[in-house]
Design a protein around this motif. Structure first.
Motif, PDB file in Angstrom:
ATOM      1  N   ARG A  29       0.839  -1.186   0.000  1.00  0.00           N
ATOM      2  CA  ARG A  29       0.000   0.000   0.000  1.00  0.00           C
ATOM      3  C   ARG A  29       0.881   1.245   0.000  1.00  0.00           C
ATOM      4  O   ARG A  29       1.910   1.289   0.683  1.00  0.00           O
TER       5      ARG A  29
ATOM      6  N   TYR B 164      -7.911   3.300  -0.912  1.00  0.00           N
ATOM      7  CA  TYR B 164      -8.415   3.340   0.448  1.00  0.00           C
ATOM      8  C   TYR B 164      -8.465   4.773   0.955  1.00  0.00           C
ATOM      9  O   TYR B 164      -7.529   5.549   0.757  1.00  0.00           O
TER      10      TYR B 164
ATOM     11  N   ALA C 222      -8.501   7.109   4.329  1.00  0.00           N
ATOM     12  CA  ALA C 222      -7.950   6.971   5.673  1.00  0.00           C
ATOM     13  C   ALA C 222      -8.117   8.264   6.448  1.00  0.00           C
ATOM     14  O   ALA C 222      -8.147   9.358   5.876  1.00  0.00           O
TER      15      ALA C 222
ATOM     16  N   TRP D 192      -9.452   3.238   8.560  1.00  0.00           N
ATOM     17  CA  TRP D 192      -9.381   2.897   7.139  1.00  0.00           C
ATOM     18  C   TRP D 192     -10.731   2.428   6.629  1.00  0.00           C
ATOM     19  O   TRP D 192     -11.484   1.762   7.337  1.00  0.00           O
TER      20      TRP D 192
END
Length: 119
Positions: free
Chosen positions: A45, A95, A97, A109
């Motif tokens: 990530r 994603y 966050a 998250w």
């Protein structure tokens, strides 16, 4: 705790655009920053973009500068990622966050949304 839900992913051709949305709920008043990360297939990530409420403007990964733009709708607790001039290499799970006030890292998250860019 902040709950985050992403939407807006999908399949797009190279050169196209997508806008990702992230809706935050819960203890959003405890958040000091929100950002977007992505995980390409078979890779770790990585950071994409972030906004900090303390100011200083948005920050971006070098790979997306000039193509992606992060923005916020404060009253709706929404954060967006406008992605233009998409490359095949932008294919990833994206994603959302959130960073809690006083924390040194992003600690809440979302589940992620898939973005696939075809050639």
């Amino acid at each position: 705790q902040v709950s985050l839900v992403e939407s807006g992913g999908g399949l797009v051709q190279a050169g196209g655009s997508l806008r990702l949305s992230c809706e935050a709920s819960g203890r959003t008043f405890r958040s000091s920053a929100m950002g977007w990360f992505r995980q390409p297939p078979g890779k770790e990530r990585e950071f994409v973009a972030a906004l900090r409420w303390s100011g200083g403007g948005p920050s971006y990964a070098d790979s997306v500068k000039g193509r992606f733009r992060i923005s916020r709708h404060k009253t709706r607790n929404m954060v967006y990622l406008q992605m233009d001039s998409l490359h095949v290499e932008d294919t990833a799970i994206y994603y959302c966050a959130s960073q809690t006030l006083g924390s040194s890292e992003f600690d809440s998250w979302g589940q992620g949304t898939q973005v696939t860019v075809s050639s």
